[in-house]
Enzyme design. Structure first.
Site, PDB file in Angstrom:
ATOM      1  CB  CYS A   5      34.175 -11.253 -22.439  1.00 45.91           C
ATOM      2  SG  CYS A   5      33.509 -11.654 -24.078  1.00 45.91           S
ATOM      3  CB  CYS A  25      28.909 -12.200 -26.245  1.00 46.89           C
ATOM      4  SG  CYS A  25      29.686 -12.319 -24.626  1.00 46.89           S
ATOM      5  CB  CYS A 117      -1.407 -12.797   6.301  1.00 47.64           C
ATOM      6  SG  CYS A 117      -0.915 -11.854   7.754  1.00 47.64           S
ATOM      7  CB  CYS A 122      -7.525   0.976   9.481  1.00 48.58           C
ATOM      8  SG  CYS A 122      -8.256   2.534   8.891  1.00 48.58           S
ATOM      9  CG  HIS A 130     -10.268   1.363  13.778  1.00 48.73           C
ATOM     10  ND1 HIS A 130     -10.879   2.450  13.222  1.00 48.73           N
ATOM     11  CD2 HIS A 130      -8.993   1.387  13.317  1.00 48.73           C
ATOM     12  CE1 HIS A 130     -10.031   3.123  12.473  1.00 48.73           C
ATOM     13  NE2 HIS A 130      -8.862   2.496  12.506  1.00 48.73           N
ATOM     14  CB  CYS A 135      -8.049   6.505  12.198  1.00 48.38           C
ATOM     15  SG  CYS A 135      -8.497   5.591  10.704  1.00 48.38           S
ATOM     16  CB  CYS A 189      30.156  11.923  -3.844  1.00 53.92           C
ATOM     17  SG  CYS A 189      29.099  11.086  -5.046  1.00 53.92           S
ATOM     18  CB  CYS A 194      15.899   7.362  -5.869  1.00 54.57           C
ATOM     19  SG  CYS A 194      14.602   6.239  -5.299  1.00 54.57           S
TER      20      CYS A 194
END
Length: 327
Positions: A5, A25, A117, A122, A130, A135, A189, A194
């Site tokens: 600042c 600061c 929930c 699986c 299942h 699977c 660019c 990440c």
């Protein structure tokens, strides 16, 4: 004076940070951290350097409890996204911030009810639980390119194909942690970083890169939309190999006189503009001495520039480029 600042502050207004020695600061750090956490830029780095701020400092500086909770949530999610053993609840109405994650052995088959929930799924295929069978392969989504689909709704499918292609170009996966990353089409660019794992990669080839990736004969350009074709890349490399001596000679022929003549002229003008309070004799003496000193130094600078730059360029062209052509 606070470097952010630019206001004078008492010494007690500058909190110390465990990650680095930079000081700002309280007000500036709080505003900076609030903005970073609100934009989900977690972990948060120092505003002056890449050092990551310690969680204890972030908790101490964040003004609101809600922001501290968000910081903890974003930090946890960043760590879990980078972990290949994490499983999120697949229910559409289950918030990712509340989803239960599992870190278990991959040989175990688990049906996991998510608290609050009730969805059981699986661990392996992320499909509904299942217990009585293996699977099942996930059925592929209907292709937009099938003749039946094209005859049914050609305009909608053409729009869908264009939208899917645009999404595929704008959203890609980090090569290290597989986090989804979106690149805004604003002319930025292709050097991507990440925010989850800190991986530096190329948006075009999706490979982890160094700072010289776009100078290498890889075909990836700093601003382009896609890599060069193989033919264009080979032609460019052949042009570099064949034209390097002529280009280097031309550049050296221009740079040598410019450096030798330009440095004394620049120093003379600089000294002349910086000494208006001197007398005529003193000003003339200072300009003359600076020009003479520059005439002595400029050949040394020219020799160093040519002696270091030319071998580096030749090594790159007849080393890296030639090896790339051989591959």
């Amino acid at each position: 004076e606070c470097p952010l600042c630019l206001l004078p502050q008492p010494p007690e207004a500058f909190p110390s940070l465990a990650s680095c020695s930079h000081r700002s600061c309280w007000a500036c750090l709080q505003q900076y951290l609030s903005l970073a956490v609100s934009e989900s830029r977690v972990p948060v780095s120092c505003p002056h350097c890449p050092a990551v701020l310690q969680p204890s400092d972030v908790h101490r500086l964040l003004p609101e409890p809600a922001l501290r909770d968000k910081y903890e949530e974003f930090l946890l999610r960043r760590l879990l996204v980078a972990d290949p053993g994490t499983r999120w609840c697949p229910a559409p109405d289950c918030s990712p911030s509340q989803a239960r994650f599992l870190l278990t052995l991959s040989c175990l088959g688990l049906g996991v009810p998510r608290e609050g929930c009730g969805t059981e799924f699986c661990y392996h295929c992320r499909q509904p639980w299942h217990p009585d069978g293996p699977c099942a392969p996930v059925p592929p989504t209907p292709s937009l390119a099938t003749p039946t689909a094209q005859l049914a709704q050609p305009e909608e499918l053409a729009h869908g194909e264009a939208l899917a292609q645009a999404e595929a170009e704008d959203i890609k996966v980090c090569p290290r942690c597989s986090a989804f990353i979106m690149k805004i089409n604003d002319g930025s660019c292709n050097r991507m970083n990440c925010t989850v794992c800190g991986c530096l990669f190329c948006w075009l080839c999706l490979q982890e890169i160094s700072d010289v990736h776009f100078l290498s004969p890889s075909g990836c350009t700093f601003w382009g939309k896609r890599p060069w074709s193989r033919t264009r890349r080979i032609l460019w490399q052949l042009g570099m190999v064949l034209g390097a001596p002529m280009v280097i000679s031309l550049a050296a022929g221009v740079a040598v006189p410019v450096i030798i003549i330009g440095i004394p002229i620049y120093m003379g003008r600089k000294v002349l503009a910086g000494g208006p309070g001197l007398s005529g004799c003193q000003q003339c003496l200072s300009v003359t001495s600076s020009v003479l000193l520059s005439l002595f130094v400029s050949p040394i600078i020219t020799a160093l520039t040519v002696g270091v730059g030319v071998p580096l360029v030749l090594t790159y062209v007849y080393g890296t480029v030639v090896l790339s052509l051989c591959r």
